[in-house]
Design an enzyme around this catalytic site. Structure first.
Site, short mmCIF file in Angstrom:
data_model
loop_
_atom_site.label_atom_id
_atom_site.label_comp_id
_atom_site.label_asym_id
_atom_site.label_seq_id
_atom_site.Cartn_x
_atom_site.Cartn_y
_atom_site.Cartn_z
N LEU A 98 16.63 -20.34 12.60
CA LEU A 98 16.96 -18.92 12.42
C LEU A 98 17.50 -18.35 13.73
CD1 LEU A 98 13.83 -18.11 10.31
CD2 LEU A 98 16.20 -17.88 9.50
N ASN A 110 6.35 -20.84 11.60
CA ASN A 110 6.99 -22.08 11.17
C ASN A 110 5.92 -23.16 11.07
OD1 ASN A 110 8.95 -23.94 10.54
ND2 ASN A 110 9.86 -24.01 12.60
N HIS A 112 5.35 -27.53 10.96
CA HIS A 112 6.03 -28.78 11.29
C HIS A 112 5.06 -29.95 11.07
CE1 HIS A 112 8.90 -31.40 13.25
NE2 HIS A 112 7.94 -31.87 14.01
N ASP A 144 10.85 -19.67 17.74
CA ASP A 144 11.73 -19.09 18.74
C ASP A 144 13.12 -19.69 18.55
OD1 ASP A 144 11.66 -21.59 19.89
OD2 ASP A 144 10.55 -20.98 21.68
N ASP A 148 11.57 -26.19 17.03
CA ASP A 148 10.12 -26.45 17.07
C ASP A 148 9.54 -26.29 18.47
OD1 ASP A 148 10.19 -27.05 14.32
OD2 ASP A 148 10.72 -29.12 14.72
C1 GRF Z 1 6.68 -29.74 5.32
O1 GRF Z 1 6.01 -30.90 5.74
C2 GRF Z 1 7.33 -29.02 6.45
O2 GRF Z 1 6.57 -29.01 7.61
C3 GRF Z 1 8.56 -29.85 6.62
O3 GRF Z 1 9.01 -30.10 5.32
C4 GRF Z 1 7.88 -30.08 4.45
C5 GRF Z 1 8.15 -29.06 3.39
O4 GRF Z 1 7.36 -29.30 2.28
N1 GRF Z 1 9.55 -29.22 7.46
P1 GRF Z 1 7.36 -28.31 1.02
O5 GRF Z 1 8.81 -27.96 0.69
O6 GRF Z 1 6.56 -27.10 1.39
O7 GRF Z 1 6.72 -29.10 -0.06
#
Ligand code: GRF
Length: 211
Positions: A98, A110, A112, A144, A148
């Site tokens: 973003l 966010n 990760h 930010d 990540d």
């Molecule tokens: C999650 O593990 C997220 O951290 C990563 O992609 C996955 C998304 O899963 N970037 P969902 O679409 O919420 O099932």
């Protein structure tokens, strides 16, 4: 229940939307203190948008390719998010960085699927597995401008098992990630938070203050 502006979530998705679904499920309990007021995506035809529609949540799609420049897309998605007046934007598997128009207007959380700062980017699970780590996990952070790199709000560990492939390990991580994201979003909207440098503290605040 009437949810105040403090509990208004816009959730951004690019895929299956299981983190979104966890937030939708949690917000069915009035004591959670937050509800999803809109779901945005950067692409059509994804399960995350189906989950939102099934829950009766308004959706929007802003495709990068529909705009002449990245800056135009940044402005468009920020304007679309603003229509829903969120107190918190949750990037839950949203596969775009973003830009300033969104980051300067709203706090953005966010999630990760790795233990940052190790293994940032789109292939965190694959990269951790290839590196041979024996413990990985998930990270919930404030977004930010980097990939990540924002201040970390919470992390949990997940073991890597000898026969794991990327899909199996990612599913094990996502089970933990969904629970952690739901817990942290709820605590942030109910208790507020502060950011001091890279240190995020939840609780005993009125919400979203930066120092
Ligand atoms: C999650 O593990 C997220 O951290 C990563 O992609 C996955 C998304 O899963 N970037 P969902 O679409 O919420 O099932």
């Amino acid at each position: 229940m009437c949810v105040s502006k403090a509990g208004r979530l816009v959730v951004l998705v690019s895929g299956s939307g299981t983190n979104l679904q966890a937030l939708l499920d949690a917000s069915a309990d009035p004591s959670y203190g937050a509800r999803v007021v809109a779901v945005g995506a950067d692409r059509d035809g994804i399960e995350g948008l189906v989950k939102a529609s099934k829950a009766g949540i308004p959706t929007f799609v802003e495709k990068l390719g529909n705009y002449p420049t990245r800056a135009d897309w940044d402005a468009a998605i920020a304007a679309k998010i603003a229509e829903y007046d969120p107190s918190l934007v949750v990037s839950a598997g949203f596969m775009k960085i973003l830009g300033a128009p969104t980051l300067e207007a709203f706090p953005v959380l966010n999630t990760h699927p790795a233990l940052l700062p190790s293994f940032p980017g789109a292939h965190g699970v694959r990269d951790a597995l290839a590196h041979g780590v024996k413990v990985t996990g998930c990270t919930v952070m404030l977004a930010d401008a980097g990939v990540d790199t924002g201040p970390i709000v919470a992390q949990e560990t997940v073991p890597v098992l000898p026969d794991d492939d990327e899909a199996v390990l990612h599913e094990r991580i996502k089970t933990v990630e969904r629970r952690l994201l739901v817990e942290i979003v709820g605590r942030m909207v109910r208790e507020g938070w502060t950011v001091s440098g890279r240190i995020v503290r939840i609780g005993n605040q009125t919400g979203g203050e930066s120092t």
